[in-house]
Design a protein around this motif. Structure first.
Motif, PDB file in Angstrom:
ATOM      1  N   SER A 205       0.859  -1.184   0.000  1.00 54.41           N
ATOM      2  CA  SER A 205       0.000   0.000   0.000  1.00 54.41           C
ATOM      3  C   SER A 205       0.894   1.232   0.000  1.00 54.41           C
ATOM      4  CB  SER A 205      -0.905   0.003   1.234  1.00 54.41           C
ATOM      5  OG  SER A 205      -1.684  -1.182   1.300  1.00 54.41           O
ATOM      6  N   GLU A 206       0.464   2.286  -0.668  1.00 49.53           N
ATOM      7  CA  GLU A 206       1.255   3.505  -0.771  1.00 49.53           C
ATOM      8  C   GLU A 206       0.522   4.654  -0.083  1.00 49.53           C
ATOM      9  OE1 GLU A 206       2.246   4.327  -4.799  1.00 49.53           O
ATOM     10  OE2 GLU A 206       3.788   2.753  -4.901  1.00 49.53           O
ATOM     11  N   LEU A 207       1.230   5.279   0.850  1.00 47.43           N
ATOM     12  CA  LEU A 207       0.705   6.445   1.553  1.00 47.43           C
ATOM     13  C   LEU A 207       1.483   7.668   1.091  1.00 47.43           C
ATOM     14  CD1 LEU A 207      -1.072   7.736   3.781  1.00 47.43           C
ATOM     15  CD2 LEU A 207       0.790   7.243   5.389  1.00 47.43           C
ATOM     16  N   GLU A 208       0.815   8.565   0.382  1.00 49.88           N
ATOM     17  CA  GLU A 208       1.441   9.808  -0.072  1.00 49.88           C
ATOM     18  C   GLU A 208       1.179  10.881   0.970  1.00 49.88           C
ATOM     19  OE1 GLU A 208       0.584  12.984  -3.536  1.00 49.88           O
ATOM     20  OE2 GLU A 208       1.034  10.962  -4.264  1.00 49.88           O
ATOM     21  N   ILE A 209       2.247  11.336   1.620  1.00 48.70           N
ATOM     22  CA  ILE A 209       2.128  12.312   2.701  1.00 48.70           C
ATOM     23  C   ILE A 209       2.671  13.653   2.235  1.00 48.70           C
ATOM     24  CG2 ILE A 209       2.239  10.579   4.517  1.00 48.70           C
ATOM     25  CD1 ILE A 209       5.159  11.223   4.884  1.00 48.70           C
ATOM     26  N   GLU A 210       2.046  14.701   2.692  1.00 51.23           N
ATOM     27  CA  GLU A 210       2.455  16.054   2.335  1.00 51.23           C
ATOM     28  C   GLU A 210       2.541  16.888   3.608  1.00 51.23           C
ATOM     29  OE1 GLU A 210       0.770  19.779  -0.370  1.00 51.23           O
ATOM     30  OE2 GLU A 210       0.248  17.719  -0.907  1.00 51.23           O
ATOM     31  N   PRO A 211       3.736  17.376   3.973  1.00 48.66           N
ATOM     32  CA  PRO A 211       3.858  18.204   5.177  1.00 48.66           C
ATOM     33  C   PRO A 211       3.027  19.488   5.063  1.00 48.66           C
ATOM     34  CG  PRO A 211       6.017  17.477   4.394  1.00 48.66           C
ATOM     35  CD  PRO A 211       5.031  17.157   3.323  1.00 48.66           C
ATOM     36  N   ARG A 212       2.897  20.196   6.153  1.00 47.75           N
ATOM     37  CA  ARG A 212       2.104  21.433   6.163  1.00 47.75           C
ATOM     38  C   ARG A 212       2.743  22.518   5.300  1.00 47.75           C
ATOM     39  NH1 ARG A 212      -1.921  21.321   9.925  1.00 47.75           N
ATOM     40  NH2 ARG A 212      -1.760  19.710  11.539  1.00 47.75           N
ATOM     41  N   TYR A 213       4.039  22.394   5.046  1.00 49.54           N
ATOM     42  CA  TYR A 213       4.751  23.378   4.233  1.00 49.54           C
ATOM     43  C   TYR A 213       5.825  22.653   3.441  1.00 49.54           C
ATOM     44  CZ  TYR A 213       7.571  22.892   8.445  1.00 49.54           C
ATOM     45  OH  TYR A 213       8.265  22.374   9.511  1.00 49.54           O
ATOM     46  N   PRO A 214       6.182  23.149   2.249  1.00 49.90           N
ATOM     47  CA  PRO A 214       7.256  22.500   1.485  1.00 49.90           C
ATOM     48  C   PRO A 214       8.583  22.623   2.224  1.00 49.90           C
ATOM     49  CG  PRO A 214       6.646  24.590   0.481  1.00 49.90           C
ATOM     50  CD  PRO A 214       5.635  24.330   1.548  1.00 49.90           C
ATOM     51  N   LEU A 215       9.385  21.587   2.111  1.00 50.47           N
ATOM     52  CA  LEU A 215      10.675  21.566   2.807  1.00 50.47           C
ATOM     53  C   LEU A 215      11.772  22.035   1.863  1.00 50.47           C
ATOM     54  CD1 LEU A 215      10.632  18.288   4.924  1.00 50.47           C
ATOM     55  CD2 LEU A 215      10.199  20.614   5.656  1.00 50.47           C
ATOM     56  N   LEU A 216      12.363  23.170   2.183  1.00 51.97           N
ATOM     57  CA  LEU A 216      13.525  23.679   1.469  1.00 51.97           C
ATOM     58  C   LEU A 216      14.782  23.330   2.263  1.00 51.97           C
ATOM     59  CD1 LEU A 216      11.035  25.541   0.524  1.00 51.97           C
ATOM     60  CD2 LEU A 216      12.799  27.075  -0.319  1.00 51.97           C
ATOM     61  N   GLY A 217      15.941  23.619   1.695  1.00 50.87           N
ATOM     62  CA  GLY A 217      17.200  23.222   2.318  1.00 50.87           C
ATOM     63  C   GLY A 217      17.335  23.694   3.755  1.00 50.87           C
TER      64      GLY A 217
END
Length: 474
Positions: free
Chosen positions: A322-334
């Motif tokens: 099964s694949e869980l696509e997760i997205e944090p509350r904000y994009p992660l930059l360096g």
């Protein structure tokens, strides 16, 4: 007194002589071992497409000595040993479609360091290599955190450039008759690279060699400066708790501390620019990750310290993963971090089995389910049912093993917890491990009997209270 001093000096001289002879003996044994073998052909392929560097080294080794050889040495410079996550070797027999692969044991060697601090690993051959015989060996190893961002800070609209340091020649304690090195980059955007003739660049591949008749420990430093916008996803710490319930469920809870380990972000962040120009703004960032969970997963949740995060999508698999696509509350930059928790349940019958000697054992995957991530430190805590005894662990690689006790509801003596720790974990560590333990089925009745007894005594107390006359009469 003078006799005592003379004897002390004599003992000191003898000790120094023995140490010097020991050093010369170890170096001579190394040189003699190295002179017995030679590498006829060596081909090295280095894949820099990700922030995880994967190297495949094919060797054809020949024994020119007077006696058979049972080990082949590999040499690594000290910086690579520090970042070495995994090393494997196999003996190749047959040709093309009939080629067979036989895994070989690889272990750190106890030999003294070579020139410039070179460290050795020893490959144990399946059968000793006789005089005049040859063997084909394939070595694969993985390096982590070996790409240096340069520049170390970039703005939101700038691409990510990195440096890679290595040698055009393969470091080895043996003479190499012929060798080539091929380096694959993520794109054709290579700023610069060290030229060691003969060398060439064809699209995304850099080729060094062929070089012939190179002496032992030959080393020619090279430096590559190229564009790599792949997400440098590093889990600083992953703590997974696997709780076994013999009533039919396996509950998994995973705590993540995730960081973007690439070039650090400088300046402000514009979400409008990030969303309107995704191909040019924050190209090295990542806003979603994919976690591959076991099939028939249920009760999945994804949250952080604030609460539940709704930006996730689950694609169920009943026979496959099964694949869980997760997205944090904000994009992660360096340089940015995110902490979150993933939890899910699994059917117990898919992971808990019974061995021939009556023991129960858990069969579960060790590594991180998120694709293309490096885990600096992983901790697996397997919570066994109360009453479990004699736990033991079988793992496909070395892990740090300890034990503790956990108390939950209705526990009396507590639940045994097996703790497994490992550092520098890569996706190739996603192999299954087993935890064996003894468990008597009578312990499953402990909590129901406890609850039944409590309700029974409450019922008896209520009946006694109703039939008791506590009034004051004259």
């Amino acid at each position: 007194m003078e006799v005592f001093v003379a004897r002390s000096r004599l003992n000191l001289i003898l000790l120094l002589v023995s140490l010097i002879s020991l050093c010369f003996g170890s170096s001579s044994s190394l040189s003699s071992s190295s002179s017995e073998l030679q590498i006829l052909t060596a081909e090295r392929r280095i894949d820099l497409a990700s922030h995880i560097i994967r190297v495949v080294l094919n060797l054809k080794v020949q024994n020119d000595g007077a006696s058979s050889a049972s080990n082949v040495l590999l040499a690594f410079p000290p910086p690579q040993v520090k970042h070495l996550a995994l090393i494997q070797a196999a003996e190749l027999t047959g040709k093309k479609k009939k080629k067979a692969v036989h895994p070989l044991d690889v272990s750190p060697s106890n030999l003294a360091d070579g020139p410039n601090g070179a460290k050795f690993f020893s490959i144990s051959l399946k059968t000793p290599l006789t005089t005049g015989g040859s063997v084909s060996i394939e070595v694969s190893y993985i390096l982590t955190q070996s790409l240096e961002p340069f520049p170390v800070e970039i703005a939101q609209s700038e691409p990510q450039l990195v440096l890679y340091r290595d040698s055009a020649l393969i470091l080895s304690p043996y003479v190499i008759k012929q060798q080539t090195t091929v380096i694959r980059t993520p794109s054709t955007k290579v700023e610069s690279f060290t030229r060691v003739e003969p060398s060439s660049q064809i699209r995304t591949e850099l080729k060094y060699g062929p070089y012939e008749n190179q002496s032992p420990y030959s080393y020619t430093p090279i430096l590559l400066h190229f564009e790599n916008n792949n997400p440098f996803a590093v889990v600083e710490e992953l703590e997974r708790e696997i709780e076994i319930s013999h009533w039919g469920n396996l509950q998994i809870t995973e705590h993540y501390t995730l960081v973007h380990n690439g070039a650090k972000h400088k300046g402000g962040f514009s979400r409008v620019e990030y969303q309107s120009r995704p191909s040019m703004s924050g190209v090295s960032s990542f806003k979603h990750l994919v976690a591959k969970l076991p099939p028939r997963v249920h009760s999945v949740y994804y949250r952080d310290n604030i609460g539940n995060i709704s930006t996730s999508h689950l694609r169920m698999g009943y026979s496959k993963v099964s694949e869980l696509e997760i997205e944090p509350r904000y994009p992660l930059l360096g340089g940015w971090k995110a902490t979150f928790v993933i939890g899910y349940g699994l059917p117990l019958q898919d992971f808990l089995f019974e061995s021939s000697d009556g023991k129960r054992y858990l069969n579960f995957s060790f590594g991180c389910p998120i694709a293309e991530t490096v885990v600096n430190k992983i901790t697996n805590k397997i919570v066994l049912p109360e009453g479990s005894k004699n736990p033991s662990v079988i793992a496909p690689f070395s892990v740090e093993h300890s034990s503790e006790t956990k108390y939950t509801y209705l526990d009396i003596v507590g639940r045994p917890v097996v703790v497994l720790k490992k550092e520098n974990v890569v996706p190739e560590h996603n192999s299954h491990f087993q935890v064996y333990y003894n468990f008597h089925p009578m312990f499953m009745l402990a909590e129901p009997l406890m609850l039944t007894s409590v309700f029974f005594f409450l019922f008896v107390a209520a009946v006694a209270y109703l039939h008791m006359d506590i009034s004051i009469r004259k």
